[in-house]
Scaffold this motif. Structure first.
Motif, mmCIF file in Angstrom:
data_model
loop_
_atom_site.group_PDB
_atom_site.id
_atom_site.type_symbol
_atom_site.label_atom_id
_atom_site.label_comp_id
_atom_site.label_asym_id
_atom_site.label_seq_id
_atom_site.Cartn_x
_atom_site.Cartn_y
_atom_site.Cartn_z
ATOM 1 N N ASP A 153 48.494 36.220 -4.310
ATOM 2 C CA ASP A 153 47.581 36.377 -5.441
ATOM 3 C C ASP A 153 46.131 36.410 -4.967
ATOM 4 O O ASP A 153 45.301 37.133 -5.524
ATOM 5 N N ARG A 154 45.823 35.636 -3.920
ATOM 6 C CA ARG A 154 44.436 35.503 -3.466
ATOM 7 C C ARG A 154 44.018 36.577 -2.463
ATOM 8 O O ARG A 154 42.924 37.121 -2.560
ATOM 9 N N ILE A 155 44.880 36.879 -1.492
ATOM 10 C CA ILE A 155 44.482 37.826 -0.446
ATOM 11 C C ILE A 155 45.120 39.196 -0.630
ATOM 12 O O ILE A 155 44.745 40.142 0.070
ATOM 13 N N ALA A 160 49.528 39.742 2.700
ATOM 14 C CA ALA A 160 50.524 38.672 2.861
ATOM 15 C C ALA A 160 51.761 39.185 3.599
ATOM 16 O O ALA A 160 52.296 38.520 4.494
ATOM 17 N N LEU A 161 52.208 40.389 3.259
ATOM 18 C CA LEU A 161 53.350 40.991 3.962
ATOM 19 C C LEU A 161 53.030 41.233 5.430
ATOM 20 O O LEU A 161 53.895 41.083 6.302
ATOM 21 N N PRO A 281 47.846 46.805 -4.248
ATOM 22 C CA PRO A 281 47.934 47.112 -5.682
ATOM 23 C C PRO A 281 47.113 46.171 -6.560
ATOM 24 O O PRO A 281 46.771 46.523 -7.688
ATOM 25 N N ARG A 282 46.831 44.989 -6.074
ATOM 26 C CA ARG A 282 46.128 43.993 -6.885
ATOM 27 C C ARG A 282 44.626 44.207 -6.737
ATOM 28 O O ARG A 282 44.106 44.256 -5.624
ATOM 29 N N THR A 283 43.919 44.327 -7.855
ATOM 30 C CA THR A 283 42.493 44.626 -7.816
ATOM 31 C C THR A 283 41.700 43.488 -7.174
ATOM 32 O O THR A 283 42.132 42.326 -7.175
ATOM 33 N N ARG A 287 42.074 39.297 -7.395
ATOM 34 C CA ARG A 287 42.175 38.435 -6.217
ATOM 35 C C ARG A 287 41.067 37.393 -6.200
ATOM 36 O O ARG A 287 41.290 36.223 -5.875
ATOM 37 N N LEU A 288 39.867 37.818 -6.561
ATOM 38 C CA LEU A 288 38.741 36.878 -6.584
ATOM 39 C C LEU A 288 38.945 35.804 -7.649
ATOM 40 O O LEU A 288 38.574 34.644 -7.441
#
Length: 570
Positions: A153-155, A160-161, A281-283, A287-288
């Motif tokens: 969620d954060r990075i 993470a993968l 994919p996560r903006t 993430r911030l």
């Protein structure tokens, strides 16, 4: 809802996208750059909104290269590479370990020229090694799997993968060196090097991260099918990997080490792709936001620590204060799991909480009859049918292909037929979910009955694999249904919580089955099958308690789990 406050209706979303496209053309910029800038200047957005911006806009598809667009095919490619790396490593690892143990027993009895290692003795030792590995790995996995969801969620999911891939490459390389014939035999060296991969959080953490990626780029109504597609890639690779491993061993004159080095090379390719090529994919805004919440939690914990220590008057009280603080920190590791303990709704209903708990119980019982019995099943096949790496490779390939065909061909057709007859709900369990779960578990039960009845014939494993593959839809259905009840802002943490619970199960069930198998291998080796048989029978009974309730329009705050940033600190 957040989507209305930030963007308005879906029609306005498309018109906004068209305006962004026109602006991008005027400024000679790509659509993707303009879209990302737009995202940074808007309020919080949900994954389904991101999906529209990234995936459904024709301009984005035309202006961006395919590998720069977050999509289901991208995560399928990554899933294929990592699972192929794992499966190339799996079956030769079993054979090499048994060979290493057998060679060691022969060396210990070198003074007796007629001595040959006893297969039953080798089975017992390998079972002990596997059990110790599972226990140690389980402890490590329990401590790490719960963190990867929040980390992604954060990075970001892709980063993470990438870190997971790096750990896997290092772990596989060291374990390969420990199994080489030139390396001295050491039971603990084999065990410890095989535990390095546990720091990735295990298969469940990887699946949780992949599922979070899917959740970021799909809508709720399509999520079960898309999760099934991604899971089918894993099972298809489980089919291709061992078969490819068997071919490599066969065409390299029986050298079991060749697939291991191939596994390491593919793992390195996966890691490089995640670091250098695949797009997140996560903006950045999302993430911030997750990072800000995490930093706030850390700051609260530090303030609590200072407060606890400052209130201590002497050394004894300070020691107690530090002990209490670090105990809180340790229990704080279980935050993702606690998120699955949902709050009552605004009307005071506890239906969402009880439904999620029941679904988690069904998941664990189903696992005990499928994934968790894998290590004992492999050893059973080597003993009962005298199979080695090549035959095991064909077995795992067949099981993987059968499950993949079910998930990618039969499951979508089944879901389509059920959705024509029953109403599918976006925020609650529905008849489609219940029928899918109950039917899949009945199939697994039939497969286990076949395995017990005809276990002396190798065809029994094929029958079990066939019926178990018909029940492969249970896992994506359970996870998709759980996410219906959860907040969409932190899906990574929810999937991380599911991964943690599954890791607990893998910490207990496989060693238990191996212990039963090791104790009965010389008298009744098939006895351990009765444990998963009873588990899946209980699961079928529990599906009777799943019911369709009137769908309520929960807001994000309604279904948010208990805030754990201050739990246990007062």
């Amino acid at each position: 809802m957040a989507s209305q406050s930030n963007y308005g209706s879906h029609d306005s979303l498309h018109s906004d996208a068209d305006e962004l496209t026109a602006q991008a053309k005027r400024n000679n910029k790509s659509f993707s750059e303009t879209t990302l800038t737009s995202n940074d200047n808007t309020g919080p957005s949900e994954p389904e909104e991101n999906t529209l911006l990234y995936s459904t806009t024709s301009s984005a598809r035309n202006d961006e290269r395919w590998y720069n667009r977050p999509s289901i095919p991208i995560i399928c490619v990554l899933m294929f590479l990592l699972c192929l790396s794992d499966m190339l490593f799996f079956t030769p690892n079993v054979g090499l370990t048994m060979t290493k143990v057998c060679t060691h027993l022969n060396d210990e009895n070198i003074e007796d020229p007629e001595y040959q290692c006893d297969p039953a003795e080798v089975q017992v030792i390998v079972s002990e090694i596997t059990s110790a590995t599972l226990i140690i790995s389980g402890v490590i996995t329990t401590g790490t799997s719960m963190k990867w969801g929040g980390v992604s969620d954060r990075i970001g999911r892709v980063r993470a993968l990438a870190y997971m891939g790096t750990i896997k490459v290092i772990g596989n390389l060291l374990h390969t060196l420990a199994l080489l014939p030139s390396s001295p035999y050491s039971r603990w060296l084999i065990i410890l090097t095989s535990c390095i991969n546990a720091f990735t959080g295990g298969t469940f953490a990887f699946m949780a991260t992949a599922n979070s990626y899917v959740s970021d780029v799909t809508k709720q109504k399509d999520r079960t099918v898309q999760l099934s597609v991604v899971l089918s890639i894993m099972h298809a690779t489980m089919g291709i990997g061992p078969m490819l491993s068997s071919f490599l061993i066969k065409f390299s004159d029986g050298r079991d080490q060749v697939p291991l080095f191939g596994s390491i090379a593919i793992g390195a390719i996966f890691t490089l792709l995640c670091f250098k090529l695949v797009r997140e994919p996560r903006t950045e805004e999302s993430r911030l936001k997750s990072q800000s919440e995490h930093d706030k939690h850390l700051q609260q914990m530090q303030e609590k620590k200072k407060s606890m220590v400052s209130d201590a008057d002497n050394s004894k009280e300070k020691i107690l204060a530090y002990t209490k603080y670090y105990a809180i920190e340790i229990f704080g590791l279980y935050k993702p799991m606690k998120k699955l303990w949902l709050k009552p709704t605004e009307t005071g209903s506890l239906i969402p909480r009880y439904t999620v708990i029941l679904l988690l119980a069904l998941d664990l019982l189903s696992m005990s009859a499928t994934i968790a019995m894998g290590p004992a099943l492999i050893l059973f096949a080597t003993y009962r049918y005298n199979w080695r790496s090549v035959e095991l490779g064909y077995l795992v390939s067949l099981l993987g292909i059968l499950r993949s065909l079910m998930l990618v061909v039969l499951a979508p057709l089944l879901l389509k037929l059920l959705k024509k007859k029953f109403t599918a709900l976006d925020r609650s369990v529905d008849n489609v979910d219940i029928i899918s779960l109950r039917g899949s578990m009945i199939c697994i039960f039939i497969g286990l009955c076949c395995m017990i009845r005809w276990n002396k014939h190798f065809q029994a494993i094929i029958l079990y694999g066939f019926f178990a593959s018909l029940g492969a839809i249970d896992s994506p259905t359970i996870q998709s249904t759980i996410i219906k009840y959860c907040s969409k802002n932190n899906t990574g943490e929810y999937f991380g919580g599911i991964a943690l619970i599954r890791s607990f199960a893998m910490f207990v069930i496989p060693p238990l089955l191996l212990k039963i198998y090791a104790s009965t291998v010389e008298t009744k080796p098939e006895l351990f099958f009765y444990v998963p048989l009873v588990s899946i029978a209980i699961a079928i009974f529990l599906t009777m308690f799943l019911g369709v309730h009137e769908e309520e329009q929960y807001s994000d705050s309604d279904v948010m789990s208990i805030d754990t940033t201050t739990d246990g600190m007062d």
